[in-house]
Design a protein around this motif. Structure first.
Motif, PDB file in Angstrom:
ATOM      1  N   GLU A 342       0.839  -1.215   0.000  1.00  0.00           N
ATOM      2  CA  GLU A 342       0.000   0.000   0.000  1.00  0.00           C
ATOM      3  C   GLU A 342       0.868   1.257   0.000  1.00  0.00           C
ATOM      4  O   GLU A 342       0.574   2.231  -0.698  1.00  0.00           O
ATOM      5  CB  GLU A 342      -0.949  -0.002   1.224  1.00  0.00           C
ATOM      6  N   GLN A 343       1.952   1.239   0.774  1.00  0.00           N
ATOM      7  CA  GLN A 343       2.861   2.401   0.786  1.00  0.00           C
ATOM      8  C   GLN A 343       3.472   2.614  -0.600  1.00  0.00           C
ATOM      9  O   GLN A 343       3.620   3.746  -1.057  1.00  0.00           O
ATOM     10  CB  GLN A 343       3.980   2.193   1.795  1.00  0.00           C
ATOM     11  N   ALA A 344       3.820   1.516  -1.267  1.00  0.00           N
ATOM     12  CA  ALA A 344       4.422   1.632  -2.602  1.00  0.00           C
ATOM     13  C   ALA A 344       3.422   2.229  -3.587  1.00  0.00           C
ATOM     14  O   ALA A 344       3.753   3.097  -4.400  1.00  0.00           O
ATOM     15  CB  ALA A 344       4.901   0.261  -3.079  1.00  0.00           C
ATOM     16  N   LYS A 345       2.183   1.776  -3.490  1.00  0.00           N
ATOM     17  CA  LYS A 345       1.139   2.319  -4.375  1.00  0.00           C
ATOM     18  C   LYS A 345       0.967   3.821  -4.121  1.00  0.00           C
ATOM     19  O   LYS A 345       0.866   4.618  -5.058  1.00  0.00           O
ATOM     20  CB  LYS A 345      -0.195   1.627  -4.092  1.00  0.00           C
ATOM     21  N   ALA A 346       0.930   4.171  -2.831  1.00  0.00           N
ATOM     22  CA  ALA A 346       0.700   5.574  -2.467  1.00  0.00           C
ATOM     23  C   ALA A 346       1.824   6.468  -2.961  1.00  0.00           C
ATOM     24  O   ALA A 346       1.614   7.651  -3.254  1.00  0.00           O
ATOM     25  CB  ALA A 346       0.554   5.690  -0.954  1.00  0.00           C
ATOM     26  N   SER A 347       3.027   5.907  -3.087  1.00  0.00           N
ATOM     27  CA  SER A 347       4.140   6.751  -3.542  1.00  0.00           C
ATOM     28  C   SER A 347       4.251   6.754  -5.068  1.00  0.00           C
ATOM     29  O   SER A 347       5.224   7.282  -5.619  1.00  0.00           O
ATOM     30  CB  SER A 347       5.447   6.285  -2.896  1.00  0.00           C
ATOM     31  N   ILE A 353       1.404  -6.747 -11.372  1.00  0.00           N
ATOM     32  CA  ILE A 353       0.482  -7.861 -11.151  1.00  0.00           C
ATOM     33  C   ILE A 353       0.290  -7.962  -9.644  1.00  0.00           C
ATOM     34  O   ILE A 353       1.218  -7.665  -8.875  1.00  0.00           O
ATOM     35  CB  ILE A 353       1.040  -9.176 -11.758  1.00  0.00           C
ATOM     36  N   GLY A 354      -0.907  -8.360  -9.203  1.00  0.00           N
ATOM     37  CA  GLY A 354      -1.173  -8.546  -7.778  1.00  0.00           C
ATOM     38  C   GLY A 354      -1.510  -7.243  -7.079  1.00  0.00           C
ATOM     39  O   GLY A 354      -2.069  -6.318  -7.684  1.00  0.00           O
ATOM     40  N   GLY A 355      -1.191  -7.179  -5.789  1.00  0.00           N
ATOM     41  CA  GLY A 355      -1.433  -5.975  -5.000  1.00  0.00           C
ATOM     42  C   GLY A 355      -2.901  -5.754  -4.652  1.00  0.00           C
ATOM     43  O   GLY A 355      -3.274  -4.713  -4.130  1.00  0.00           O
ATOM     44  N   ASP A 356      -3.738  -6.754  -4.921  1.00  0.00           N
ATOM     45  CA  ASP A 356      -5.182  -6.602  -4.715  1.00  0.00           C
ATOM     46  C   ASP A 356      -5.750  -7.807  -3.964  1.00  0.00           C
ATOM     47  O   ASP A 356      -6.508  -8.601  -4.515  1.00  0.00           O
ATOM     48  CB  ASP A 356      -5.884  -6.465  -6.077  1.00  0.00           C
ATOM     49  N   THR A 369       2.879 -10.456  -6.255  1.00  0.00           N
ATOM     50  CA  THR A 369       2.849  -9.025  -6.588  1.00  0.00           C
ATOM     51  C   THR A 369       4.215  -8.564  -7.105  1.00  0.00           C
ATOM     52  O   THR A 369       5.250  -8.857  -6.496  1.00  0.00           O
ATOM     53  CB  THR A 369       2.449  -8.218  -5.321  1.00  0.00           C
ATOM     54  N   LEU A 370       4.193  -7.873  -8.237  1.00  0.00           N
ATOM     55  CA  LEU A 370       5.413  -7.275  -8.797  1.00  0.00           C
ATOM     56  C   LEU A 370       5.187  -5.775  -8.880  1.00  0.00           C
ATOM     57  O   LEU A 370       4.156  -5.328  -9.403  1.00  0.00           O
ATOM     58  CB  LEU A 370       5.687  -7.839 -10.191  1.00  0.00           C
ATOM     59  N   ASP A 378      11.854   3.634  -1.140  1.00  0.00           N
ATOM     60  CA  ASP A 378      10.521   3.187  -0.750  1.00  0.00           C
ATOM     61  C   ASP A 378      10.629   2.085   0.317  1.00  0.00           C
ATOM     62  O   ASP A 378      11.545   1.253   0.288  1.00  0.00           O
ATOM     63  CB  ASP A 378       9.805   2.653  -1.989  1.00  0.00           C
ATOM     64  N   ALA A 379       9.661   2.040   1.217  1.00  0.00           N
ATOM     65  CA  ALA A 379       9.717   1.045   2.306  1.00  0.00           C
ATOM     66  C   ALA A 379       9.718  -0.389   1.773  1.00  0.00           C
ATOM     67  O   ALA A 379      10.356  -1.269   2.356  1.00  0.00           O
ATOM     68  CB  ALA A 379       8.539   1.250   3.255  1.00  0.00           C
TER      69      ALA A 379
END
Ligand code: NAD
Length: 478
Positions: A342-347, A353-356, A369-370, A378-379
């Motif tokens: 989520e932090q990666a998405k926010a940045s 793929i994935g992340g959902d 997730t890639l 990034d964290a």
């Protein structure tokens, strides 16, 4: 025990193993990470049980040492036979408790590796070293038993890591008290139950419980050495608690392994190796590839090749033969992985793929997730994710990639991917890690020493070097 006991199954199913280890109501509830249903209650031992185990191990140690290398090696081989004979039941229990599938490089693979490690450790030779021989006098280096070895382990490869600790310790004439992770005690109790078909009970003990058991073991005056595999934070606590008794330590701690892909690679040819380097055991592996640095010339092709492979790897309940990826072992680890993504998405990073995750589904499943176009700060890059989410960082110069790879306080493993072996070795030599693999990642071998650089720990496991770390060096000069 007869030879037949060791080559035909004593325990046909996980249920029979659970009955043998007296998993019953009242202990610690162990949930199946794929379903969140109860597997069993694990026995919960106390500090009094720890005291009894250490005292017994101490009393048994001189006689065990006196049996000599040949006899102890034969018992390790017999223990490997017993594991092979009971492999189906052990793999089933491991899959249900840890979550890893039976199939793929997972539960059956782990049980098979335990037997292979026992045999390989039995076959090692550690001869006294002649250091100086002159004027009728000889200085020799011997390795004597240390005494009692305490072994504290994690939840990701509970059986295999236990064998990495106990096999060289026993081989060297020490007795052993194990403290498994509170997340996976059943697997270690069952493993040792089977090992006891060959190895005398008084030389190998398991005390299952929480942190207080680990603290008690690492500060105990009758324990001579701690073998610890787990997080860097716990490793530091063990250094402190073992200080007053000046224990020997082997610390295999956390990692955040970098992989550097040079511009000369064939992306399609390396993609499967990269995938399993990162996603073995669904990313819950100390020396998994956790940060992938890819040269800008091949960045898109490598990302595409990884996405293509990731999409073909089924994830699900471990007992279903179709699956090769499983859940995270516990809710806390799931939350860490989900939060980092989520932090990666926010940045502003790009999820390929994935992340959902499907939050309605039972179990701690986080999808493969890639994450591309992610900053090195990034964290998800800087912290150990220990799960199925790989950040892919673009770089322009090899110097820049090496600086990023070396930029963290940990240095367990690393890898370099190139079609030029000379160039790959030049880059490998500049990386601060205990092992640098070339065109592979995380492959280990019982003959080859393994250990961390920097805050990934100290001491070596495996091979003759590993045996030496379970012995007390003694010089005889005269
Ligand atoms: P952890 O450090 O939380 O727990 C490991 C063990 O230490 C458990 O048995 C726990 O009960 C015990 N423990 C906790 N506090 C203690 C204390 N104060 N004193 C003594 N024992 C204590 O680790 P984990 O979450 O189970 O495992 C994941 C971590 O292990 C990751 O960081 C991973 O990279 C690392 N790991 C390293 C290797 C390696 O070979 N370097 C292998 C596997 C896992």
């Amino acid at each position: 025990m007869t030879a037949e006991t060791l080559t035909s199954p004593t325990y046909a199913t996980a249920a029979e193993l659970l009955a043998a280890i007296e998993a019953s109501d009242g202990g610690r509830p162990i949930l199946d990470p794929a379903t969140e249903e109860l597997v069993a209650h694990a026995p919960e031992h106390t500090v009094d049980d720890l005291e009894a185990a250490v005292t017994t191990a101490r009393a048994a140690q001189p006689a065990w040492a006196a049996r000599g290398h040949a006899e102890r090696s034969a018992l390790l081989v017999a223990a490997a036979d017993a594991l092979d004979a009971n492999a189906a039941a052990l793999a089933e229990l491991l899959s249900r408790e840890q979550g890893k599938p039976l199939n793929g490089p997972n539960a059956r693979f782990e049980v098979g590796a335990c037997a292979a490690w026992l045999r390989a450790t039995a076959g090692l030779e550690l001869e006294p070293e002649i250091l100086v021989e002159e004027n009728g006098s000889t200085a020799e280096l011997h390795y004597r038993p240390l005494g009692v070895v305490g072994a504290i382990g994690p939840w990701n490869w509970p059986m295999m890591i236990s064998v990495w600790q106990l096999a060289p310790a026993l081989r060297m004439g020490n007795t052993v008290v194990m403290k498994p992770s509170e997340y996976t005690p059943l697997s270690v109790l069952a493993l040792v139950k089977v090992l006891h078909l060959a190895i005398p009970e008084e030389v190998l003990h398991v005390v299952a419980g929480g942190r207080e058991i680990g603290e008690g073991l690492s500060s105990h005056p009758l324990v001579d050495k701690i073998m610890f595999t787990g997080s860097t934070a716990t490793g530091k606590a063990i250094i402190r608690s073992s200080a007053d008794t000046v224990k020997r330590l082997t610390l295999e701690l956390g990692g955040n392994d970098a992989g550097i892909v040079l511009p000369d690679v064939d992306p399609a040819a390396i993609a499967e190796g990269l995938f399993w380097g990162a996603f073995i055991n669904t990313g819950q592996t100390c020396a998994a590839l956790k940060r992938l640095y890819v040269h800008e010339d091949v960045y898109s092709e490598v990302c595409e090749a990884l996405v293509a492979i990731a999409g073909t790897m089924p994830m699900g309940i471990g007992l279903d033969e179709a699956n090769v990826l499983g859940p995270l072992q516990n809710r806390a680890q799931y939350d860490i992985v989900a939060d980092l993504v989520e932090q990666a998405k926010a940045s502003g990073s790009r999820v390929l793929i994935g992340g959902d995750p499907d939050t309605a589904r039972p179990g701690y499943f986080y999808p493969t997730t890639l994450v591309a176009d992610i900053a090195n700060t990034d964290a998800l890059v800087a912290q150990e994710q220990f799960g199925p989410a790989l950040p892919i960082i673009r770089y322009s110069t090899v110097d820049e990639a090496i600086a990023m790879a070396n930029g963290l306080e940990v240095g367990l493993g690393a890898s370099v991917w190139s079609s030029d072996p000379v160039r790959a070795r030049e880059v490998a030599a500049r990386i601060e890690a205990g092992t640098v693999w070339i065109n592979k990642h995380g492959t280990i071998d019982p003959r080859v020493p393994f250990g961390g650089a920097k805050q990934s720990g100290y001491g070596l496991e495996f091979g003759v070097e590993g045996l030496k770390h379970l012995g007390a060096p003694q010089v005889i000069d005269g």
